[in-house]
Design an enzyme around this catalytic site. Sequence first.
Site, PDB file in Angstrom:
ATOM      1  N   GLY A 126      48.847  -5.989  66.598  1.00  0.00           N
ATOM      2  CA  GLY A 126      48.432  -5.292  67.647  1.00  0.00           C
ATOM      3  C   GLY A 126      47.094  -5.944  68.212  1.00  0.00           C
ATOM      4  O   GLY A 126      46.254  -5.240  69.016  1.00  0.00           O
ATOM      5  N   LEU A 129      47.763 -11.066  70.500  1.00  0.00           N
ATOM      6  CA  LEU A 129      48.037 -12.612  70.363  1.00  0.00           C
ATOM      7  C   LEU A 129      49.269 -12.964  70.151  1.00  0.00           C
ATOM      8  O   LEU A 129      50.223 -13.873  69.764  1.00  0.00           O
ATOM      9  CB  LEU A 129      47.206 -12.898  68.993  1.00  0.00           C
ATOM     10  CG  LEU A 129      45.772 -12.889  68.899  1.00  0.00           C
ATOM     11  CD1 LEU A 129      45.277 -12.969  67.659  1.00  0.00           C
ATOM     12  CD2 LEU A 129      45.028 -13.471  70.056  1.00  0.00           C
ATOM     13  N   SER A 130      50.194 -11.847  70.873  1.00  0.00           N
ATOM     14  CA  SER A 130      51.560 -12.195  71.122  1.00  0.00           C
ATOM     15  C   SER A 130      52.509 -12.093  70.060  1.00  0.00           C
ATOM     16  O   SER A 130      53.362 -13.169  69.822  1.00  0.00           O
ATOM     17  CB  SER A 130      51.852 -13.379  71.858  1.00  0.00           C
ATOM     18  OG  SER A 130      51.148 -13.201  73.261  1.00  0.00           O
ATOM     19  N   ASP A 176      53.295 -15.710  77.545  1.00  0.00           N
ATOM     20  CA  ASP A 176      53.243 -15.651  76.162  1.00  0.00           C
ATOM     21  C   ASP A 176      54.503 -16.630  75.620  1.00  0.00           C
ATOM     22  O   ASP A 176      54.062 -17.327  74.897  1.00  0.00           O
ATOM     23  CB  ASP A 176      53.543 -14.354  75.748  1.00  0.00           C
ATOM     24  CG  ASP A 176      52.263 -13.237  76.201  1.00  0.00           C
ATOM     25  OD1 ASP A 176      51.363 -14.124  76.659  1.00  0.00           O
ATOM     26  OD2 ASP A 176      52.531 -12.125  76.240  1.00  0.00           O
TER      27      ASP A 176
HETATM   28  C1  GLA Z   1      50.396 -10.105  78.088  1.00  0.00           C
HETATM   29  C2  GLA Z   1      51.691 -10.544  79.004  1.00  0.00           C
HETATM   30  C3  GLA Z   1      51.556 -11.921  79.778  1.00  0.00           C
HETATM   31  C4  GLA Z   1      50.374 -11.890  80.684  1.00  0.00           C
HETATM   32  C5  GLA Z   1      49.291 -11.404  80.039  1.00  0.00           C
HETATM   33  C6  GLA Z   1      48.094 -11.012  80.888  1.00  0.00           C
HETATM   34  O1  GLA Z   1      50.251 -11.166  77.592  1.00  0.00           O
HETATM   35  O2  GLA Z   1      52.853 -10.777  78.299  1.00  0.00           O
HETATM   36  O3  GLA Z   1      52.777 -11.807  80.530  1.00  0.00           O
HETATM   37  O4  GLA Z   1      50.875 -11.096  81.837  1.00  0.00           O
HETATM   38  O5  GLA Z   1      49.457 -10.112  79.366  1.00  0.00           O
HETATM   39  O6  GLA Z   1      47.658 -12.357  81.420  1.00  0.00           O
END
Ligand code: GLA
Length: 395
Positions: A126, A129-130, A176
Amino acid sequence: MNTASSLLNEFRSIFGTAKTPRTFFAPGRINLIGEHTDYNGGHVFPASISYGTYALGMKRDDSKIRFYSMNFPDVGVIECDLSDLAFDTSHKWANYPKGMFLFMKEAGCSISHGADILYYGNIPHGAGLSSSASIELATGVLLNGLFDLNMEHVPMIKLGQKVENEYIGLNSGIMDQFAIGMGKKDHAILLNCSTLEYKYAPVVLNDHVILIINTNKRRDLAGSKYNERRTQCEAALSDLQKERSIKSLGELTIGEFDAYQHLIRNDINRKRARHAVYENARTLDALEKLREGDLIGFGKLMNESHLSLKHDYEVTGLELDTIVETAWEQQGVLGARMTGAGFGGCAIAIVEKERADDVKKSIYAVYRETVGYEPAFYTAKISDGAKEIEKGAFI
Ligand code: GLA
């Protein structure tokens, strides 16, 4: 701490085999600058980091797929079949890899059999950091490897985004997945999100480090607020399109925006669009600053980015603001901003190595006092994008 052999042992014990699976890894990402610009057709400047997701997998003889995550042991093994890959709430986290199976198959990949796959992620949960894009791309490179698909990374990246948009229901942009799929050690990626043209820029920090600071805030409503921001930008764009023939906010220069912003009827939408346009300009500037080795200039752009995300885009909040504004007051900090979607998650700061401990201490104290719980700190190492891991090269 988990090692290559502990993951292997876990794989064998969960799936009841003595065989050795293949190991794949997809990183997480930070974004240096260029926030909420990707779905507005602008530029982003992310980098993949050494925290990420390991996926150990083996083909099966039948069409069954079994998923297990060491991060969610209570959920246990989740089973499905290649012939039924529809979203299923009860499959929880496994919907991300299931979505990849489905869309890679639909894209024509010959995934002929099922597989047993074990995941282990060391991206803080959470943290923004994707971790979800990391699971998607770990699954993508795993399927590519196990089934000899020869799929290029960019189409796989697009399928990862499709999983978010069409399978999970988050209208996220391409940043991401792109950062995670195309990352390069010690480099950031300047990506034009409307054309997908990209450039690598070496991140040379001399005696500085990138500190990642996690708010540890729960982000329950982040998805719906994210989608709302996107809708607001689309409304602003559609007002501008009445007089300007543009396809995205990313096409506008600051001068053009200032001249035409009166066309945007709603005040909130106008602020959102202003952020998107100014942030895009800052991101292009940031590339130049980094290339010139002007870290002070780069840091200033980071600070401006945060202020714009706070006042115009309104995605920061007490937790991120406390961290970032405290960082700004510390000696040795060249710049600090939130990174990722916002509403919690992480901030990043460029900090003089020698002073990093003092900076952490100050942020920790102010954050505890103001927010009531602890932040967490990590040092970012910029590493390669998603790939198979050779034996012995476990990160
Ligand atoms: C998240 C989304 C991205 C981008 C960022 C904000 O990480 O997955 O696509 O929009 O927010 O920059």
